[in-house]
Enzyme design. Structure first.
Site, PDB file in Angstrom:
ATOM      1  N   ASP A  36       0.756  -1.390  -0.143  1.00 48.53           N
ATOM      2  CA  ASP A  36       0.086   0.023   0.053  1.00 48.53           C
ATOM      3  C   ASP A  36       0.897   1.210   0.117  1.00 48.53           C
ATOM      4  OD1 ASP A  36      -2.163  -2.064   0.139  1.00 48.53           O
ATOM      5  OD2 ASP A  36      -2.902  -1.263   1.974  1.00 48.53           O
ATOM      6  N   ASP A 274     -13.984  34.530 -34.640  1.00 47.90           N
ATOM      7  CA  ASP A 274     -13.414  33.225 -34.789  1.00 47.90           C
ATOM      8  C   ASP A 274     -13.947  31.899 -34.276  1.00 47.90           C
ATOM      9  OD1 ASP A 274     -10.708  31.901 -36.312  1.00 47.90           O
ATOM     10  OD2 ASP A 274     -10.626  31.233 -34.125  1.00 47.90           O
ATOM     11  N   LEU A 410     -10.756  29.147 -38.823  1.00 44.70           N
ATOM     12  CA  LEU A 410     -10.426  29.407 -40.118  1.00 44.70           C
ATOM     13  C   LEU A 410      -9.970  28.113 -40.771  1.00 44.70           C
ATOM     14  CD1 LEU A 410     -10.171  31.500 -42.247  1.00 44.70           C
ATOM     15  CD2 LEU A 410      -7.804  31.861 -41.450  1.00 44.70           C
TER      16      LEU A 410
HETATM   17  S1  SF4 Z   1      -2.183  -6.875  -2.692  1.00 44.19           S
HETATM   18 FE1  SF4 Z   1      -3.635  -5.148  -2.410  1.00 44.19          FE
HETATM   19  S2  SF4 Z   1      -3.873  -4.637  -0.403  1.00 44.19           S
HETATM   20 FE2  SF4 Z   1      -1.937  -6.073  -0.513  1.00 44.19          FE
HETATM   21  S3  SF4 Z   1      -0.591  -4.709  -0.565  1.00 44.19           S
HETATM   22 FE3  SF4 Z   1      -0.972  -5.296  -2.801  1.00 44.19          FE
HETATM   23  S4  SF4 Z   1      -2.391  -3.421  -3.289  1.00 44.19           S
HETATM   24 FE4  SF4 Z   1      -2.075  -3.402  -1.137  1.00 44.19          FE
END
Ligand code: SF4
Ligand code: SF4
Lengths: 518, 428
Positions: A36, A274, A410
């Site tokens: 993450d 224009d 134009l």
């Molecule tokens: S599998 Fe999904 S939840 Fe797990 S670290 Fe990767 S992105 Fe994050």
């Protein structure tokens, strides 16, 4: 389970990150697995931030599960407080941590920090990024802002701008200037640029300017109730909306609505000859609710386009957009599935798309020009130059941005006159785009069933169509410049279907042209 | 003996003490591998069973969105799926049915596990078995984990390749299997080199399409082209194949040593070896020496990321004249990384795992001339005046074997040269 290829919004904890990263002196402790941490790059690469987002991830692994993930969380909290010395921390869980139910809020509260600890409950399996922004900002305000004496001068808070927001950086500057012209100071701008200490003094403002309902409406409502601060309902995107916004602020504050408009060029540019060629261009709008609503008004009333469809990806704005769509006589498309958006665009064959980066790609595939009006953001949405969407300069910027992808006035006539000329052949596109503007074949993927190239697309008959194009008519159609050919085909087919014709001849083509002439 | 690289005079790093860290990691999860694997396996589809976060990761890692319809997608778990597991299996069947009906070109489907699917114990192996029966033999369904609780960045490719090994047919044939997803053009160069050495029974894992033949057995020897294939290595040993440990084929020296290991196994004589490799070796050396001019005498610091850090440090130290200060790698596997550690001149701190803030403190203190790190860290470090090379480019760009040796050096020298070129202080 919902199948998703590209998403318009990230998970809600990314919304919380946008709030935390916009602010200063705040730290986010996020219970989450290592992967993450990808979210950091959104800020450091897309937005080119020169600091890491103020986020500590616990990065628990499989072997920690069942053993001691709670301990990891507490360690991460302690380390973050010791190392970064924030004025306050927000704590929460990402989707995975939500499942292991360690209760970050409860854990952090037991740790006895002498700074505010603000827990976040962001349901990862129900809600998305914008909700995450809105809820996080609301919780921060609810925990820190208090009623207090108003400033002597008329002041307001600007609320809603976050990290990774679509032109938020420049909208702040533009509105600050506009309000200053009206004799109004900004008390606090938040989340962007604010510290927790700043949040604590938001109550001193006389009213709130709600810049982006997506990210700050809950906070605005709470402050209206608890701090007795009215908030503005009009989002000043477009010349008309900016004037209405000024009137609204004047009504709240008793200040004069007469301010210098000499910087506003958009209305004259739209009126000048224009721009005649813009008349009745059919545009399709898609993005977040706020930007789409504003763009609809600009498109119809300030550019003279015809809005042929609109929609938004955030369900929170569905009601608003449905109502707006009704006013414009079109069906609203509320979806976060880009394939549905693509399908709608293919069906409607607009001459231009006003959308997000997703629609820009769809447009590329279908050979339809597109200007970007809304998040999700891309590195291109953070230009080096000053480029607001709000206020008078915002109106100017929008005019330029929307006209840019189109073939110029134009030039459109020249293309008609010289359409057999080699320089103006169908694939040439607008000359100010260099080679880039050529309708492109699908980039990247070499899937065995490539999507139609734009030319194939605009020349393709609808599968369910019973009307047959005779060869002569087909050839005649090819002589029509590519950027109006799709429309000509569609109009002619509708014309033929309405009259119950089974075939289209050259005559039918020109009868239809006469019929639809405007 | 056809060729052996000279060991460093002051000894190597194989026995050097390793700093083991366990703290916050700043690295992608294995799902990221899908971005390059789906380009390599043209008839495969990767269906991640995960959350909105997983979908967002894939999209962000793909960076410049490779639009068109990619051959990967995420089945996003929703509140309802979390309630009862039975439903989730049914839902998955329905999603797969729809997907395969829409994409008849798909011949291999990978169900890819994520953190959420693993935490709720959604059994994807069972699902793959069931779906293989429903959709086989035209579509083969396999599963692997790309989750962040199990895999780090490039280990996703490892998990994917490892998932294919148990279902390979058995063979007694004497053959070489080269393991690791390489761009087709690089793979062809490699096959040409091996062909020149007279080694013709060469197969690659992964194969380009499901129809390409690959089998494995006791007379199979295999060579790895990537240093992150530990699970695949183990899976092949379980099929009684034998590993040929060698330095990884980065740079002229790595490529030559890698080829020499295979040549020795197949009894290629020194003359043939020289005939095939002399010209490309000279080319590679010249290219590297030119591309690495800006790197000579400069120091380099590796944050753990792609799992390619040790072999790359060996390349930069020995062929580009750089001085590694710290070489961090997510995991170190002696069987895989030993040969490169032997050649890496003693000196640098070798570290395994991560505690990102502490490591950043060390990097700031050392002020290396070049820091190799992930995308999340690059701009913040540049803003502090450190020159960086982001690691993900190393897996997206062709870097293996002789003809790419110069490009590999160029990847590192470009940021260094660029900093020298830019005349203005950045104001931010
Ligand atoms: S599998 Fe999904 S939840 Fe797990 S670290 Fe990767 S992105 Fe994050
Ligand atoms: S495309 Fe070129 S010629 Fe046409 S209006 Fe633009 S700048 Fe002028």
């Amino acid at each position: 389970m919902k199948l998703s290829v590209w998403t318009y919004e990230g998970p809600p904890h990314v919304g919380a990150m946008r709030v935390a990263t916009g602010m200063k002196g705040l730290h986010y402790v996020l219970h989450a697995p290592q992967g993450d941490t990808y979210a950091d790059l959104l800020f450091t690469m897309i937005e080119r931030r020169n600091h890491r987002p103020p986020v500590s991830y616990t990065t628990f692994q499989a072997r920690d599960l069942g053993a001691d993930t709670a301990h990891l969380f507490k360690d991460a909290c302690q380390d973050a407080v010791d190392r970064f010395k924030p004025q306050a921390i927000i704590v929460g869980a990402s989707c995975t941590a939500e499942l292991i139910q360690d209760d970050p809020a409860g854990l952090a509260e037991t740790m006895g920090f002498d700074i505010p600890v603000i827990p976040l409950e962001l349901p990862s399996y129900q809600r998305k990024e914008n909700f995450g922004c809105d809820e996080t900002f609301f919780q921060i305000v609810r925990h820190l802002a208090k009623p207090m004496e108003r400033t002597a001068r008329v002041t307001c808070n600007l609320i809603g701008p976050t990290g990774l927001g679509f032109r938020h950086r420049d909208d702040i500057e533009e509105l600050t200037g506009l309000l200053s012209d009206m004799g109004i100071d900004v008390n606090v701008c938040a989340p962007m640029g604010a510290t927790p200490a700043d949040i604590a003094r938001m109550g001193a403002a006389h009213f709130n300017v709600l810049m982006y309902p997506e990210t700050a409406e809950s906070a605005a409502r709470w402050m209206e109730r608890e701090l007795d601060q009215p908030y503005t309902k009009i989002v000043p995107i477009g010349a008309g909306a900016t004037r209405d916004f000024i009137a609204e602020v004047a009504a709240i504050t008793g200040k004069s609505a007469l301010i210098d408009e000499s910087r506003l060029r958009q209305p004259w540019y739209a009126a000048s000859v224009d721009s005649t060629y813009l008349t009745g261009k059919r545009v399709f709008l898609f993005g977040d609710g706020t930007h789409v609503k504003a763009a609809a008004r600009i498109a119809r009333d300030e550019m003279g386009f015809e809005v042929c469809g609109m929609g938004c990806f955030n369900r929170e704005m569905a009601r608003d957009i449905r109502k707006t769509a009704k006013d414009y006589g079109v069906e609203a498309l509320i979806t976060d599935d880009y394939l549905e958006v693509e399908e709608a665009i293919e069906r409607l064959q607009p001459e231009m798309i006003l959308g997000t980066q997703m629609e820009r790609h769809i447009g590329k595939r279908l050979g339809i020009p597109c200007a970007v009006i809304s998040a999700p953001v891309h590195v291109q949405d953070f230009p080096a130059r000053y480029s607001p969407q709000m206020g008078f300069e915002g109106a100017n910027v929008i005019f330029d941005t929307w006209v840019h992808p189109l073939v110029m006035g134009l030039e459109e006539h020249l293309l008609h006159m010289f359409r057999e000329d080699f320089e103006f052949h169908d694939d040439a596109g607008a000359s100010h785009h260099g080679g880039q503007a050529k309708p492109r074949v699908v980039e990247g993927d070499q899937s065995p069933t490539p999507a139609a190239s734009p030319l194939e697309f605009s020349d393709q008959k609808n599968a369910d169509d019973n009307v047959i194009w005779l060869d002569d008519a087909e050839r005649e159609l090819k002589k029509i410049p590519f950027f109006v050919r799709g429309k000509a085909r569609r109009n002619t087919e509708n014309f033929a279907t309405e009259r119950g014709l089974a075939e289209i001849s050259v005559d039918t083509l020109y009868e239809a042209k006469a019929h639809f002439a405007r | 003996m056809t060729y052996a690289p000279t060991p460093p005079t002051g000894g190597g790093c194989r026995t050097a003490p390793v700093l083991k860290e366990r703290g916050q990691r700043e690295v992608f999860c294995g799902l990221t591998g899908i971005i390059w694997l789906h380009r390599k396996m043209q008839d495969a589809f990767f269906l991640v069973v995960g959350s909105r976060t997983c979908a967002h990761l894939l999209q962000s890692a793909a960076g410049v969105m490779i639009f068109a319809e990619p051959r990967f997608a995420t089945a996003i778990l929703e509140e309802g799926d979390l309630a009862g597991l039975k439903d989730a299996q049914d839902e998955l069947d329905a999603q797969v049915d729809r997907l395969l009906a829409r994409r008849p070109d798909i011949k291999q489907l990978f169900l890819v596990g994520s953190c959420p699917s693993e935490v709720i114990k959604l059994d994807l192996a069972k699902a793959a078995e069931r779906l293989s029966i429903t959709h086989g033999p035209s579509v083969r369904v396999l599963n692997f984990s790309g989750s962040g609780i199990e895999t780090t960045f490039t280990e996703g490719e490892d998990a994917c390749l490892a998932s294919m090994v148990p279902v390979l047919p058995e063979t007694d044939a004497r053959q070489l299997v080269v393991v690791g997803a390489l761009p087709d053009v690089v793979e062809d160069q490699m096959l040409a080199l091996l062909g020149g050495l007279g080694i013709d029974t060469v197969r690659c894992l992964p194969t380009r399409t499901a129809a390409d033949e690959l089998s494995v057995g006791p007379n199979t020897v295999f060579a790895l082209t990537q240093p992150f294939l530990g699970e695949t290595h183990a899976a092949l040993l379980r099929r009684h194949a034998r590993h040929l440990p060698a330095p990884f084929p980065y740079g002229e020296e790595g490529t030559t040593a890698w080829l020499a290991t295979i040549a020795a196994e197949f009894g290629v004589d020194a003359d043939t070896f020289a005939k095939v490799t002399d010209a490309p070796r000279a080319r590679a050396r010249a290219a590297v020496s030119q591309a690495s001019e800006a790197l000579r005498g400069k120091s380099v610091f590796f944050m753990p990321d792609s799992q390619m850090e040790i072999p790359l440090a060996r390349f930069l130290a020995r062929e580009c004249g750089m001085q590694p200060i710290e070489v961090g790698q997510p995991y170190i596997h002696d069987a895989l990384h030993g040969p490169d550690l032997d050649l890496l001149p003693a000196g640098p701190q070798i570290s395994e795992g991560q505690d990102v803030d502490k490591q950043l403190d060390r990097a700031r203190a050392a002020r290396p001339d070049l820091t190799v790190c992930g995308l999340g860290l690059a701009n913040p470090l540049e803003a502090e005046g450190l020159t960086t090379k982001w690691a993900i480019e190393l897996v997206f760009t062709p870097v293996h074997f002789y003809e790419q040796a110069g490009d590999l050096a160029g990847l590192f020298s470009r940021p260094v040269r660029r900093r020298n070129m830019l005349g203005l202080e950045a104001a931010e």
